[in-house]
Write a protein that holds these residues in place. Structure first.
Motif, short mmCIF file in Angstrom:
data_model
loop_
_atom_site.label_atom_id
_atom_site.label_comp_id
_atom_site.label_asym_id
_atom_site.label_seq_id
_atom_site.Cartn_x
_atom_site.Cartn_y
_atom_site.Cartn_z
N TYR A 39 3.00 -3.22 -1.39
CA TYR A 39 3.22 -3.42 0.04
C TYR A 39 3.41 -4.90 0.36
N THR A 90 -4.86 8.68 -14.36
CA THR A 90 -4.93 8.40 -12.93
C THR A 90 -3.58 8.66 -12.27
N HIS A 103 -0.76 -0.47 -5.18
CA HIS A 103 -0.07 -0.16 -3.94
C HIS A 103 -0.16 -1.31 -2.94
N GLN A 104 -1.34 -1.95 -2.93
CA GLN A 104 -1.48 -3.13 -2.05
C GLN A 104 -0.47 -4.19 -2.43
N LYS A 155 -0.38 7.43 -7.50
CA LYS A 155 -0.57 7.26 -6.06
C LYS A 155 -1.98 6.77 -5.72
N LYS A 156 -2.89 6.87 -6.69
CA LYS A 156 -4.26 6.43 -6.42
C LYS A 156 -4.55 5.04 -6.95
N LEU A 157 -3.52 4.37 -7.45
CA LEU A 157 -3.73 3.00 -7.92
C LEU A 157 -3.66 2.08 -6.70
N THR A 158 -4.77 1.98 -6.00
CA THR A 158 -4.75 1.28 -4.71
C THR A 158 -4.35 -0.17 -4.84
N GLN A 159 -4.88 -0.81 -5.86
CA GLN A 159 -4.62 -2.24 -6.02
C GLN A 159 -3.12 -2.47 -6.21
#
Lengths: 257, 294, 332
Positions: free
Chosen positions: A130, A117, A126-127, A120-124
C-alpha cells in the motif's frame, strides 16, 4: 564524486548479423538521474535488455555494484538490485493492482516458498504494498483488476512493481509512452519526486526532449549502438555533433545519425 | 556385423526415415505458416492409411495401376478433409491463446482416432504391394526389398518437390513470405487466409501420402497415428519447427537410429526417438535449423 | 482468488461472503459423508452408485492435480497420466508382489510419482508452450511403452490383476476412506493456491517474462509445481488401482491424460474446485449415455472430443463461465 553503480565496458550485441550494440562503454554514478536518447533503432531498449539479462551480450562486461552481471539471468539481476519498467506495459493483467505489487514484495523478501500462510494474511507485506501504491497514487484502485486500468495507470503500476523490488538501479523504458501531454508531465514529476525521496539511481529512455532536458542530470546519446555524446543537458545542447545529427533539422535525423 | 547386414540395415533405416520425413515435413510446414502445431496430423496420416486399405480392397489386387490409383486418390482426399477442418475449425483459433489451439487439435485427435476405430476396427490391415515393387532388387549382390528402396527414393523426390514448390513458384514465395512477414503480406493485398488454407491442405496431402506408403510397407493398426505423431514431434524438435531441411535431417536420425539400435536393444529401440528428443530439447530447444524464439 | 467476481459497474473485485460460503461447504461435506449410508440401503444399485461416486472422487483428485499446473500454472501437460499410472503401478506392485500394507503402498504412490515428476519435470520445464506439451506427451508415452514391454515387472499388456484389499474396506468404507483423503488433499491444495507460492505460480501464468523481472526463478517454481501436481496425481492413481484392484497400461495411455484436461476445461480452469465439477459432470454424462443406450459408450472418445471442441470454440471459461456469459447477455 560518487562511486559508479554501473559500468558498461566494450559491450557488443548483434542479432542475425546486424550489430545493434557496438563496443559501447559508459558509467553511471550512484544516485544519478540520467536519460538515454537516440533515434529509433539506436539500441536503447536492447541496451536495457542486455543490462537486465534478457539478452546475453556477445562480448563486453556489465559491472553492476562491482560485479560482472553480463549474461546473468533476469531473476538474478533483479535480486542484485536491478529493476526495470517496460516500454509496453508489462503487468499481470488478471491480478488485482494490489496483488501485482504484493507478488513483487513477496519475491523481494524471498518468501515465495511459503506454502502455508495465505498471501492475503501477510499484513506487513500488504502495508508495504500500500505504501508503494500510495507513492505512485494508485491506492484507490488497489482492488481493481490491473488489466482494466487505463493505459497511463498501467504504466504507473509497472513502475510501482519495479519499486517494490527496492532496486538500487531503476531502468525506465519510456515511462511516458502513449500518455496524453498532461499525464506525461504528471508522470515525469512523479518520477523526479521518487528519485529525490528514494535516493535510487535512475536511467530512463525518453523521446520527448522537453522532458529529457527538463529533469535529467546527465544525458547519453545513443546512435547505431554507439555512444555519440555524454554530458549535462547544457553540454548536450551545445554539442555540435548532437545538434548536427540529432537535434538539428528533424527530417535529417535518421539518415544523418 | 557383416557388410551385407550393415547395408541392409542402412537401406531399412533410410526407408523408415524417408517415410517419416514425408509425414513430419507436412507437420513442420503447417506449423511454419499457421503457427499451430497440429496434433491431429498423425490421425490424418492414419486415416490416409486406412482409406488406402479400403480402396485397395475395393479394387482388389496389387497391380501397379491400383497402387498408382491409391497415390492419386488418397492424398487429395486427405487434403480435402484438411480443407474442411481448416475453414471450419482452425481458422477460428489462429488469434486465440496457444492453450486453446493445442486443445482444439487434441480434441480432433480424440474424435478422428475413434472414428477410425469405429469405421475400420482394431484389426491390423495392410495393402498389397504392386508386383513391380513386391520383390527384391539386387544391389551390390544383396537382395533388398524393392518397396523399401522405392520409399527411400520417394523421400528425396518429395524433398526436392517441396523445395521446388517453395522456392521456384509464386505460391511457394507466398508461403515463405507468410512465414516471415504475415502482416506485411496482408497489407500487400495477398489473401493470407487462402495461403494458410492451401498450406494446410498441402500438409494434409503429405500426411495422406505417408499413409498410403505406410499401408503397403507394414501392417497398420490403431496405434500408428500416435506413434508417428510423436516420432514427427521428435523429428521437428531435432530439426527445428518449420524447417523442411531440418525435418529431413531429423527423419534420417530417427529412422537410422531406431533401425540400428534394434540390434543391441531389440524392441527397446523404440525408446530411441524419445531419448534423442529429450537430449536435443535440453541442448538446443529450437533444433538444428530452427531459430530461438526470443 | 478462488471466486473472482467482478462488479460489472465498478470492475471491483468483491470477495465471496465468507460465512455463507463456509456453511454451504460444510453442508456439502456432511451430505457426502451421509451419502453412502443412504445408498447402502438401495441394494445392488446402491453399491454401484457408491462405486461411481468413489470413482468421481478419485478422478476429481486427478483433475485437480492437473489443474495445479494447467489452470494455476498455465502449463498444458498432455502427459499427466504418467504420474497417475506410476501411482497406480506402485500400489499394485507393492501390495501384490511385496504384500505391503495399504497405507504404506498409498504413501509410496505419491512419493514414486513425485520422483518421476522430478526427473520428467527437470526436462520439461526447460521448455515453454508448445514444446512443453510435446515433451510431456512424449514422456508419458515413454512410460507407457516401458510398462508395455517390461512384461516380467509390470505384466505388460495384461496388467497387474488381483490387487489385495484389506477386509475392513467394504465399498462404503473405501468410499469414506477416499473422501477423507480427497478432503485432506483439497485442503492442502487450497492452502497451496492461496499461499505466497500460489501467487508466485500465478504471476508465471499471467506473464512469464514479467515474473522473471520481479525476480522469480521461473523454471524452479514451475518444476516444483510440476512435482507437487505429479504427487497428487500419483495418489489418485494409487487409489484408482485399489478401487479397480488392478493396474494396467491403459492408465498410462495418452488418452488418460485427456480426461483431467477436459474436466478442468468443463468445470473451469481458474478455480480450485472447477475440475471437480467437471469430473462429476463427465462421469454422470457417461452413465446417462450408458443408460440411454449401451452402444453410446463405445463412442466415448468422440463424445469427449466433441465436448472439448465445443468448449474450446464457444466456452473457454468452462460451464460456469458459460452460464455467467448467458446471464450477462440476458441482463444486458
Amino acid at each position: 564524486m560518487a562511486a559508479d553503480i554501473l559500468r558498461v565496458e566494450k559491450l557488443s550485441k548483434s542479432f542475425s548479423g546486424r550489430l545493434v550494440i557496438d563496443n559501447l562503454s559508459f558509467r553511471v554514478a550512484e544516485g544519478e538521474l540520467s536519460a538515454i536518447i537516440g533515434p529509433n533503432g539506436a539500441g536503447k531498449t536492447t541496451l536495457f535488455n542486455l543490462i537486465t539479462g534478457y539478452h546475453v551480450p556477445d562480448s563486453g562486461k556489465i559491472i553492476f555494484n562491482g560485479q560482472n552481471i553480463a549474461g546473468l539471468q533476469p531473476f538474478k539481476t533483479v535480486r542484485l538490485g536491478l529493476a526495470r519498467a517496460f516500454q509496453r506495459t508489462n503487468i499481470f493483467p488478471k491480478m488485482t493492482v494490489l496483488e501485482n505489487v504484493v507478488s513483487a514484495c513477496i519475491t523481494r523478501q524471498e518468501r515465495n516458498l511459503n506454502f502455508r500462510t495465505p498471501y492475503k494474511k501477510l499484513t506487513q507485506i500488504h502495508q508495504r504494498a500500500y505504501e508503494i501504491l500510495d507513492s505512485v497514487g494508485l491506492t484507490a484502485m488497489a482492488q481493481r483488476l490491473s488489466g482494466t486500468l487505463a493505459h497511463g495507470n498501467q504504466k504507473l503500476l509497472d513502475i510501482a512493481v519495479a519499486l517494490a523490488l527496492e532496486p538500487r538501479l531503476l531502468l525506465l523504458d519510456e515511462p511516458t509512452a502513449g500518455m496524453s501531454p498532461d499525464e506525461r508531465w504528471q508522470t515525469v514529476a512523479l518520477v523526479k519526486d521518487l528519485w529525490e525521496r528514494l535516493k535510487v539511481t535512475m536511467v530512463f529512455i525518453e523521446h520527448d526532449m522537453d522532458i529529457v532536458f527538463g529533469i535529467s542530470q546527465k544525458i547519453r546519446v545513443l546512435c547505431y549502438g554507439n555512444l555519440l555524446a555524454e554530458g549535462t543537458p547544457k553540454e548536450i545542447s551545445n554539442n555540435l555533433k548532437v545538434i548536427e545529427v540529432y537535434l538539428g533539422e528533424k527530417p535529417m535525423m535518421d539518415e544523418a545519425c | 556385423m557383416s557388410i551385407e547386414y550393415f547395408v541392409f540395415m542402412t537401406i531399412n533405416g533410410l526407408s523408415q526415415g524417408m517415410l517419416l520425413f514425408i509425414i513430419a515435413s507436412g507437420l513442420s510446414l503447417v506449423f511454419g505458416v499457421l503457427r499451430v502445431i497440429n496434433f491431429a496430423h498423425g490421425s490424418l496420416y492414419m486415416i490416409g492409411a486406412f482409406l488406402a486399405f479400403s480402396i485397395s480392397s475395393l479394387v482388389s489386387g496389387g497391380s501397379l495401376f491400383n497402387f498408382l490409383l491409391l497415390l492419386l486418390v488418397v492424398p487429395p482426399a486427405i487434403a480435402i478433409l484438411g480443407f474442411i477442418l481448416e475453414i471450419s475449425l482452425f481458422r477460428r483459433v489462429y488469434r486465440q491463446e496457444h492453450l486453446l489451439q493445442l486443445l482444439l487439435t487434441y480434441a480432433l485427435v480424440l474424435i478422428l482416432d475413434d472414428l477410425v476405430r469405429i469405421v475400420w476396427g482394431g484389426n491390423p490391415r495392410n495393402v498389397p504391394r504392386p508386383e513391380i515393387l513386391a520383390g527384391s532388387v539386387d544391389i551390390f549382390g544383396l537382395a533388398l526389398p524393392t518397396y523399401n528402396v522405392f520409399i527411400m527414393f520417394m523421400g528425396p523426390v518429395i524433398a526436392l518437390g517441396l523445395w521446388w514448390l517453395l522456392h521456384r513458384t509464386r505460391a511457394g514465395n507466398l508461403i515463405r513470405a507468410a512465414v516471415t512477414f504475415p502482416d506485411t503480406l496482408g497489407a500487400l493485398g495477398v489473401n493470407v487466409s487462402w495461403v494458410m488454407t492451401s498450406t494446410f491442405m498441402l500438409g494434409c496431402w503429405l500426411a495422406g501420402l505417408g499413409g498410403v506408403l505406410m499401408a503397403a510397407l507394414a501392417n497398420i493398426d490403431l496405434g500408428i497415428g500416435m506413434e508417428k505423431i510423436i516420432e514427427s514431434f521428435a523429428v521437428v524438435v531435432i530439426g527445428g519447427l518449420g524447417s523442411i531441411g531440418g525435418a529431413l535431417l531429423g527423419s534420417l536420425i530417427i529412422g537410422l537410429g531406431v533401425t540400428f539400435f534394434q540390434l543391441p536393444l531389440g524392441r527397446w529401440a523404440l525408446v530411441f526417438p524419445y531419448v534423442i528428443m529429450a537430449l536435443v530439447l535440453i541442448w538446443r530447444p529450437w533444433g538444428f535449423f530452427g531459430k530461438p524464439e526470443r | 482468488m478462488l471466486n473472482i467476481k467482478l462488479n460489472p459497474e465498478t470492475n471491483i473485485y468483491e470477495p465471496e461472503t465468507k460465512t455463507r460460503h463456509r456453511v454451504a461447504t460444510a453442508l456439502l461435506i456432511v451430505v457426502f459423508f451421509i451419502l453412502p449410508f443412504v445408498l447402502a440401503h438401495l441394494g445392488r444399485t446402491g453399491v454401484y452408485w457408491i462405486w461411481v461416486t468413489t470413482e468421481i472422487i478419485i478422478m476429481s483428485l486427478f483433475a485437480m492435480s492437473l489443474n495445479l499446473i494447467l489452470g494455476f500454472g498455465g502449463m498444458v501437460s498432455f502427459g499427466h497420466a504418467a504420474f497417475f499410472g506410476v501411482g497406480a503401478y506402485t500400489v499394485a506392485l507393492l501390495m501384490k508382489k511385496a504384500a505391503a500394507p495399504l497405507l504404506l503402498a498409498l504413501a509410496a504412490a505419491p512419493l514414486m510419482a513425485a520422483v518421476a515428476a522430478v526427473i520428467i519435470g527437470w526436462f520439461c520445464v526447460r521448455l515453454t508452450g508448445l514444446y512443453f506439451s510435446i515433451l510431456t506427451l512424449a514422456f508419458s508415452q515413454l512410460l507407457y511403452m516401458v510398462a508395455f514391454q517390461w512384461y516380467t515387472f509390470t505384466g505388460g499388456d495384461d496388467g497387474l490383476h488381483g490387487v489385495p484389499r484389506p477386509d475392513f474396506l467394504s465399498p462404503t468404507n473405501f468410499y469414506l476412506f477416499c473422501l477423507v483423503i480427497f478432503l485432506i488433499c483439497v485442503w492442502l491444495m487450497r492452502m497451496l493456491v492461496n499461499s505466497s507460492f500460489g501467487l508466485t505460480i500465478r504471476t508465471i501464468r499471467e506473464n512469464m517474462d514479467r515474473a522473471k523481472f520481479i525476480g522469480v526463478n521461473v523454471r524452479f517454481y514451475q518444476w516444483l509445481n510440476f512435482i507437487i501436481a505429479g504427487a497428487f496425481a500419483g495418489l489418485a492413481g494409487g487409489l484408482f488401482a485399489q478401487l479397480n484392484r488392478f493396474a494396467q497400461t491403459e492408465f498410462l495411455h495418452w488418452s488418460r491424460s485427456a480426461e483431467p484436461i477436459l474436466a478442468s476445461l468443463v468445470g473451469g480452469m481458474y478455480s480450485l474446485m472447477g475440475p471437480t465439477v467437471g469430473s462429476a459432470f463427465l462421469m454422470c454424462l457417461r452413465i446417462v449415455l450408458q443408460q440411454a443406450h449401451k452402444g453410446l459408450v463405445e463412442y466415448w472418445a468422440i463424445i469427449l472430443g466433441l465436448i472439448l471442441l465445443v468448449m474450446v470454440l464457444f466456452a473457454p471459461g468452462g460451464l460456469i463461465g458459460l452460464v455467467q456469459k448467458i446471464i450477462k447477455k440476458k441482463n444486458g
